[in-house]
Design a protein around this motif. Structure first.
Motif, PDB file in Angstrom:
ATOM      1  N   PRO A 168       0.795  -1.217   0.000  1.00 33.57           N
ATOM      2  CA  PRO A 168       0.000   0.000   0.000  1.00 33.57           C
ATOM      3  C   PRO A 168       0.824   1.262   0.000  1.00 33.57           C
ATOM      4  O   PRO A 168       0.317   2.314  -0.331  1.00 33.57           O
ATOM      5  CB  PRO A 168      -0.852  -0.077   1.257  1.00 33.57           C
ATOM      6  CG  PRO A 168      -0.278  -1.146   2.078  1.00 33.57           C
ATOM      7  CD  PRO A 168       0.535  -2.015   1.159  1.00 33.57           C
ATOM      8  N   GLY A 169       2.090   1.176   0.398  1.00 30.82           N
ATOM      9  CA  GLY A 169       2.922   2.367   0.294  1.00 30.82           C
ATOM     10  C   GLY A 169       3.003   2.842  -1.139  1.00 30.82           C
ATOM     11  O   GLY A 169       2.937   4.028  -1.426  1.00 30.82           O
ATOM     12  N   ARG A 170       3.142   1.881  -2.051  1.00 35.90           N
ATOM     13  CA  ARG A 170       3.168   2.232  -3.464  1.00 35.90           C
ATOM     14  C   ARG A 170       1.813   2.754  -3.915  1.00 35.90           C
ATOM     15  O   ARG A 170       1.730   3.698  -4.690  1.00 35.90           O
ATOM     16  CB  ARG A 170       3.559   1.007  -4.291  1.00 35.90           C
ATOM     17  CG  ARG A 170       3.735   1.305  -5.768  1.00 35.90           C
ATOM     18  CD  ARG A 170       4.089   0.046  -6.536  1.00 35.90           C
ATOM     19  NE  ARG A 170       2.985  -0.907  -6.496  1.00 35.90           N
ATOM     20  CZ  ARG A 170       3.034  -2.116  -7.049  1.00 35.90           C
ATOM     21  NH1 ARG A 170       4.142  -2.529  -7.630  1.00 35.90           N
ATOM     22  NH2 ARG A 170       1.979  -2.920  -6.979  1.00 35.90           N
ATOM     23  N   HIS A 171       0.742   2.154  -3.431  1.00 35.96           N
ATOM     24  CA  HIS A 171      -0.600   2.622  -3.781  1.00 35.96           C
ATOM     25  C   HIS A 171      -0.837   4.041  -3.277  1.00 35.96           C
ATOM     26  O   HIS A 171      -1.432   4.868  -3.965  1.00 35.96           O
ATOM     27  CB  HIS A 171      -1.647   1.666  -3.200  1.00 35.96           C
ATOM     28  CG  HIS A 171      -1.769   0.401  -3.981  1.00 35.96           C
ATOM     29  ND1 HIS A 171      -2.679  -0.581  -3.659  1.00 35.96           N
ATOM     30  CD2 HIS A 171      -1.093  -0.063  -5.058  1.00 35.96           C
ATOM     31  CE1 HIS A 171      -2.565  -1.590  -4.503  1.00 35.96           C
ATOM     32  NE2 HIS A 171      -1.599  -1.297  -5.352  1.00 35.96           N
ATOM     33  N   ARG A 172      -0.365   4.283  -2.056  1.00 33.53           N
ATOM     34  CA  ARG A 172      -0.528   5.631  -1.516  1.00 33.53           C
ATOM     35  C   ARG A 172       0.262   6.644  -2.336  1.00 33.53           C
ATOM     36  O   ARG A 172      -0.195   7.759  -2.569  1.00 33.53           O
ATOM     37  CB  ARG A 172      -0.098   5.652  -0.048  1.00 33.53           C
ATOM     38  CG  ARG A 172      -1.125   5.060   0.904  1.00 33.53           C
ATOM     39  CD  ARG A 172      -0.826   5.463   2.333  1.00 33.53           C
ATOM     40  NE  ARG A 172       0.435   4.873   2.783  1.00 33.53           N
ATOM     41  CZ  ARG A 172       0.537   3.699   3.392  1.00 33.53           C
ATOM     42  NH1 ARG A 172      -0.558   2.966   3.605  1.00 33.53           N
ATOM     43  NH2 ARG A 172       1.717   3.240   3.781  1.00 33.53           N
ATOM     44  N   SER A 173       1.451   6.245  -2.786  1.00 29.15           N
ATOM     45  CA  SER A 173       2.258   7.142  -3.614  1.00 29.15           C
ATOM     46  C   SER A 173       1.564   7.433  -4.940  1.00 29.15           C
ATOM     47  O   SER A 173       1.518   8.571  -5.407  1.00 29.15           O
ATOM     48  CB  SER A 173       3.645   6.541  -3.865  1.00 29.15           C
ATOM     49  OG  SER A 173       4.333   6.346  -2.646  1.00 29.15           O
ATOM     50  N   ARG A 174       1.014   6.370  -5.534  1.00 35.15           N
ATOM     51  CA  ARG A 174       0.289   6.564  -6.799  1.00 35.15           C
ATOM     52  C   ARG A 174      -0.928   7.448  -6.598  1.00 35.15           C
ATOM     53  O   ARG A 174      -1.201   8.348  -7.405  1.00 35.15           O
ATOM     54  CB  ARG A 174      -0.142   5.210  -7.367  1.00 35.15           C
ATOM     55  CG  ARG A 174       0.982   4.384  -7.960  1.00 35.15           C
ATOM     56  CD  ARG A 174       0.460   3.058  -8.449  1.00 35.15           C
ATOM     57  NE  ARG A 174      -0.615   3.237  -9.424  1.00 35.15           N
ATOM     58  CZ  ARG A 174      -1.341   2.233  -9.908  1.00 35.15           C
ATOM     59  NH1 ARG A 174      -1.123   0.992  -9.494  1.00 35.15           N
ATOM     60  NH2 ARG A 174      -2.290   2.472 -10.790  1.00 35.15           N
ATOM     61  N   SER A 175      -1.659   7.199  -5.524  1.00 30.02           N
ATOM     62  CA  SER A 175      -2.856   7.999  -5.264  1.00 30.02           C
ATOM     63  C   SER A 175      -2.493   9.456  -5.013  1.00 30.02           C
ATOM     64  O   SER A 175      -3.167  10.371  -5.494  1.00 30.02           O
ATOM     65  CB  SER A 175      -3.617   7.429  -4.059  1.00 30.02           C
ATOM     66  OG  SER A 175      -4.051   6.106  -4.322  1.00 30.02           O
ATOM     67  N   GLY A 196      -3.372  11.913 -14.363  1.00 34.73           N
ATOM     68  CA  GLY A 196      -3.854  11.657 -13.012  1.00 34.73           C
ATOM     69  C   GLY A 196      -4.817  10.485 -12.962  1.00 34.73           C
ATOM     70  O   GLY A 196      -4.762   9.652 -12.049  1.00 34.73           O
ATOM     71  N   VAL A 197      -5.700  10.393 -13.952  1.00 35.36           N
ATOM     72  CA  VAL A 197      -6.665   9.286 -13.992  1.00 35.36           C
ATOM     73  C   VAL A 197      -5.952   7.966 -14.251  1.00 35.36           C
ATOM     74  O   VAL A 197      -6.245   6.938 -13.607  1.00 35.36           O
ATOM     75  CB  VAL A 197      -7.730   9.557 -15.074  1.00 35.36           C
ATOM     76  CG1 VAL A 197      -8.608   8.333 -15.281  1.00 35.36           C
ATOM     77  CG2 VAL A 197      -8.579  10.761 -14.689  1.00 35.36           C
ATOM     78  N   VAL A 198      -4.992   7.958 -15.186  1.00 35.29           N
ATOM     79  CA  VAL A 198      -4.278   6.721 -15.512  1.00 35.29           C
ATOM     80  C   VAL A 198      -3.433   6.255 -14.342  1.00 35.29           C
ATOM     81  O   VAL A 198      -3.332   5.050 -14.051  1.00 35.29           O
ATOM     82  CB  VAL A 198      -3.408   6.936 -16.764  1.00 35.29           C
ATOM     83  CG1 VAL A 198      -2.502   5.729 -17.006  1.00 35.29           C
ATOM     84  CG2 VAL A 198      -4.281   7.181 -17.982  1.00 35.29           C
ATOM     85  N   LEU A 199      -2.831   7.194 -13.627  1.00 37.57           N
ATOM     86  CA  LEU A 199      -1.952   6.826 -12.517  1.00 37.57           C
ATOM     87  C   LEU A 199      -2.722   6.366 -11.288  1.00 37.57           C
ATOM     88  O   LEU A 199      -2.188   5.633 -10.454  1.00 37.57           O
ATOM     89  CB  LEU A 199      -1.074   8.028 -12.162  1.00 37.57           C
ATOM     90  CG  LEU A 199       0.059   7.801 -11.158  1.00 37.57           C
ATOM     91  CD1 LEU A 199       1.040   6.755 -11.679  1.00 37.57           C
ATOM     92  CD2 LEU A 199       0.781   9.104 -10.859  1.00 37.57           C
TER      93      LEU A 199
END
Length: 465
Positions: A55-62, A282-285
């Motif tokens: 989730p660290g990566r998910h949080r970074s992407r978000s 932003g949408v793709v990321l």
């Protein structure tokens, strides 16, 4: 009638129709359960991945997606204004379409007539004319009392001449000839406006050091003088060329635009595409693309609301700054509203587009309400297909093909709708809504005509012929 006879005659048995309807309902229920299972498994995967550090990566992407969407939404109002300014400055047809209707506005017509009347009256010296008449009377030994009475006629005579000139000016500005002359003059003036913005001078359009954008009225005053002579006012034929002007816009920002003309053109050309790129990235990321698309659409709409508010504030500040400076504040108000007419249309269009995109993304999302709505619509289409199948009406092999490739067909419809909006010369809110409704109807038609493979096989079993 026996089952073989029904099959030969093409009539469906009641049992077959009931089985078709039951199968359609079962398919709709299975699709709903599959959507729920996919959503639950996705959330579970996210939670499980969160427990092992992903989730660290998910949080970074978000976070990155949120920043991109935020920056795009903040730049959107600037992009719309820049695109409007660039097209108004460089496109002659757009400029004429902007200022052309001013010739038909009663307030502007009145202001123009008043300005031309004032310019003509400054060249008519009634006092000198009366002095000349008095000198002639003296030469003819007319009674001194009569000569002394002439100066008393100056005020009423001036008022009468001014009223006569004003009536002629009113007839000039309301004539078709004046409207045509105004449009032609502004078409020529636009080329000079570009020259002014690039630092050169102009004969028809001039830009003062304090930001007054003025239009020369010499040609229109010549038309007025001709009308005065035709009406019997021979004195107008002796008037010299009058180089009066009419202020179209007065703001110090015009000087800044002139000084940075090249940057304004470049900004108006590329910034809208930069905004789209930022929102799209932003949408793709984002981890949840459809949810990010909803946010991006709503952010775009909010940005246009902010621009509309800023435009209203700017209008008030502009008119307050001109209060006591110009004679006809009402005319300045009309001119301002006309100049920003296409800007208001652009912000409405972009705002409506944001709402349409957000709504479409919500309907295709994984929220409970969206899934329930899709399941209800799918069930309704399934019942309609079963009702039609029971009466021998079917979409045949084409329906089976549509069911197999419905995702591709939906994507093609959406892509075509986006292409229509991107290639439109002058997109409007009506075009955006009409295109969205048309695309929605096409997708609904695809869903209605699509026949699941199991339904087609059951129909074939009940109809061997």
């Amino acid at each position: 009638m026996s089952e073989p006879e029904r099959a030969e005659s093409g009539v469906r048995s009641p049992d077959a129709a009931a089985r078709l309807a039951a199968l359609e309902r079962e398919n709709a229920d299975l699709r709903r359960r599959l959507d729920e299972a996919v959503t639950v498994s996705g959330r579970a995967a996210e939670r499980s991945s969160g427990s092992i550090g992903v989730p660290g990566r998910h949080r970074s992407r978000s976070a990155a997606a949120a920043v991109l969407i935020l920056v795009g939404a903040l730049l959107a109002p600037v992009g719309v204004v820049a695109a409007w300014a660039e097209r108004t400055l460089t496109d002659t047809d757009r400029y004429v379409a902007t200022v052309g209707p001013l010739a038909d506005d009663p307030t502007v017509q009145s202001a123009l007539a008043g300005r031309m009347t004032q310019a003509v009256m400054t060249r008519i010296d009634i006092g000198a004319l009366l002095d000349s008449v008095a000198g002639g009377l003296d030469e003819r030994d007319v009674a001194p009392r009569a000569a002394a009475a002439l100066p008393m006629l100056e005020a009423p005579l001036t008022s009468g001449v001014e009223s006569f000139v004003r009536r002629a000016a009113d007839r000039v500005v309301t004539s078709d000839e004046f409207a045509d002359s105004w449009e032609r003059a502004n078409r020529v003036a636009h080329e000079q406006l570009v020259a002014v913005m690039q630092g050169s001078g102009g004969d028809v359009v001039q830009l003062g050091q304090d930001g007054q954008l003025t239009v020369q009225l010499a040609g229109m005053i010549d038309l007025l003088k001709t009308r005065l002579v035709d009406a019997g006012f021979e004195l107008a034929a002796n008037l010299p060329t009058i180089n009066a002007t009419f202020t179209v816009l007065q703001t110090s920002q015009l000087v800044e635009i002139r000084n940075r003309y090249a940057q304004v053109v470049a900004l108006g050309t590329w910034l809208p595409w930069v905004v789209l790129l930022l929102l799209g990235a932003g949408v793709v990321l984002a981890v949840r693309h459809l949810r990010a698309l909803v946010v991006a659409g709503l952010a775009l709409t909010v940005g246009m609301l902010v621009l509309a508010l800023g435009l209203a504030i700017a209008r008030g500040l502009y008119l307050d700054a001109l209060s006591g400076v110009v004679l006809r504040l009402d005319a300045a108000q009309v001119v301002f509203d006309q100049l920003v007419l296409f800007l208001r249309a652009a912000l409405r269009t972009v705002g409506v587009l944001g709402l349409v995109v957000a709504l479409a993304a919500y309907l295709g999302g994984s929220s409970q309400s969206a899934r329930g709505l899709r399941a209800g619509v799918g069930k309704g289409f399934g019942n309609a297909r079963a009702w039609a199948e029971g009466r021998g009406v079917t979409s045949g092999p084409a329906g089976v093909w549509l069911a197999r490739y419905r995702g591709v067909v939906r994507a093609a419809v959406v892509a075509f709708a986006a292409l229509v909006l991107l290639l439109a010369a002058n997109p409007t809110p009506g075009l955006v809504v009409g295109t969205a409704v048309g695309a929605g109807l096409l997708i609904a038609l695809v869903e209605l005509l699509a026949r699941p493979q199991s339904t087609a096989q059951l129909t074939a079993q009940d109809d061997p012929s």
